[in-house]
Motif scaffolding. Sequence first.
Motif, short mmCIF file in Angstrom:
data_model
loop_
_atom_site.label_atom_id
_atom_site.label_comp_id
_atom_site.label_asym_id
_atom_site.label_seq_id
_atom_site.Cartn_x
_atom_site.Cartn_y
_atom_site.Cartn_z
N SER A 68 14.93 65.56 73.22
CA SER A 68 14.81 66.78 73.65
C SER A 68 14.17 66.74 74.92
N SER A 69 13.99 65.90 75.33
CA SER A 69 12.88 66.25 76.88
C SER A 69 14.03 65.99 78.03
N THR A 70 13.66 66.94 78.24
CA THR A 70 14.75 66.93 80.21
C THR A 70 14.02 65.80 81.08
N ASP A 71 13.74 65.36 80.66
CA ASP A 71 13.60 63.85 81.91
C ASP A 71 14.60 63.40 82.19
N ALA A 72 14.79 62.94 83.52
CA ALA A 72 15.77 62.33 84.43
C ALA A 72 16.51 61.40 83.39
N HIS A 73 16.12 60.82 82.93
CA HIS A 73 16.65 59.69 81.82
C HIS A 73 17.82 60.49 80.93
N ASN A 74 17.44 61.07 80.01
CA ASN A 74 18.07 62.03 79.08
C ASN A 74 18.73 62.78 79.60
N LEU A 75 18.66 63.41 80.22
CA LEU A 75 19.14 64.61 81.62
C LEU A 75 20.96 64.02 81.95
N TRP A 76 20.99 62.48 82.41
CA TRP A 76 21.93 61.68 83.02
C TRP A 76 22.56 61.41 81.32
N ALA A 139 18.24 61.60 91.71
CA ALA A 139 17.92 60.93 92.59
C ALA A 139 17.46 60.76 93.81
N LEU A 140 16.35 60.53 93.44
CA LEU A 140 15.80 59.40 93.94
C LEU A 140 14.77 58.01 93.35
N ILE A 141 15.40 58.52 92.21
CA ILE A 141 15.02 56.77 91.10
C ILE A 141 16.83 56.28 91.62
N SER A 142 17.90 56.51 91.57
CA SER A 142 19.33 55.67 92.01
C SER A 142 18.60 55.58 93.74
N ALA A 143 18.36 56.17 94.31
CA ALA A 143 17.83 55.43 95.64
C ALA A 143 16.60 54.55 95.78
N HIS A 144 16.41 54.06 94.79
CA HIS A 144 15.41 53.92 94.39
C HIS A 144 13.98 53.43 95.29
N VAL A 145 13.80 55.25 95.51
CA VAL A 145 12.21 55.71 96.30
C VAL A 145 11.28 56.18 94.86
N LEU A 146 11.91 56.44 93.94
CA LEU A 146 11.06 55.85 93.03
C LEU A 146 10.93 55.00 91.39
N PRO A 147 9.94 55.31 90.48
CA PRO A 147 10.48 53.59 89.88
C PRO A 147 11.15 54.28 88.65
N ASN A 148 11.73 53.35 88.30
CA ASN A 148 13.08 53.81 86.96
C ASN A 148 11.85 54.87 86.02
N SER A 149 10.51 54.13 86.15
CA SER A 149 9.93 55.05 84.69
C SER A 149 9.20 56.26 85.29
N ALA A 150 9.80 56.71 86.27
CA ALA A 150 9.53 58.08 86.58
C ALA A 150 10.58 59.45 85.56
N GLY A 151 11.45 58.72 85.39
CA GLY A 151 13.09 59.34 84.50
C GLY A 151 12.69 59.12 83.17
N HIS A 152 11.63 58.89 82.49
CA HIS A 152 11.19 58.75 81.60
C HIS A 152 10.00 59.49 80.62
N TRP A 153 9.60 60.30 81.71
CA TRP A 153 8.02 61.36 80.96
C TRP A 153 8.86 62.19 80.25
N LEU A 154 7.84 62.35 79.08
CA LEU A 154 8.20 63.68 78.20
C LEU A 154 7.88 65.16 78.71
N ASP A 155 9.11 65.60 79.23
CA ASP A 155 9.44 67.33 79.54
C ASP A 155 10.34 68.15 78.75
N ILE A 156 9.61 68.72 77.28
CA ILE A 156 9.70 69.71 76.82
C ILE A 156 8.64 71.43 77.13
N GLY A 157 9.21 72.23 76.18
CA GLY A 157 8.63 73.57 76.25
C GLY A 157 9.49 74.85 77.03
#
Length: 246
Positions: A68-76, A139-157
Amino acid sequence: MTGEAQSMLLKADRPVPRIAVPRRGVRQLVPNPKSTPFTFGYLVLLLGTTLLLKFADPELTTRLLQLSSTDAHNLWRRPLTSLLTSALWLSDEGWLAYVVIFAIAVAPLERRFGARRAATVFFSGHVLATLVTELPVMALISAHVLPNSAGHWLDIGVSYGFFTTAGALVFLLRGRARLVALAVMEAFIAVVWLSDDPLGLDSVVTLLGHAFAAHFGLLFWGPRLRGASAGRAGIPAGRQAPESVV
């Protein structure tokens, strides 16, 4: 005794009819299935998912939250599923606190404009604030500005939704009341941010989401709702408009 005096005495003996005065007690301010079906039903749903998180198997609940999390990984990978289901969960067990928040920020909007419009305002803010904050992360993960872990945090609510309705309600106020309510809303956003890890990337993203949702409700929905309210107030005589109470 004259006939006029007798008539006055007879009228004085009659009981004075009571004038019906509408009462607005605490019971009417609490969300209920009659006056605020969307708010009430949503709170019941959140109570159910909160109890599920508390008593169900931890492996099951962890998997449900990850899906259910709307983190970057799930949204993709599953955009519709995460957008629709992320608003079914609370990030903590403070369900009673959300009852108070919904009674202040969602129920008044529903009483005045109806369940359908309240739901539209709520979920439009939830979806847009999520996309506005998470798409740049993708976009920042794809450009390697942010690490892949930035797309896996739990984002619910549900905070993006109720901040949108709160912003719309602030616009509907007038004069000094609007300025005070706006200051309170901005302070609340700041307190939520500072109570978490202020320097963490997920906290910053959430802060931006709260700010966008509140000002989206204020600047987009507020004028439209006021226009709808003004149009309803101008119904010709002889036609009864639906009752609306903030």
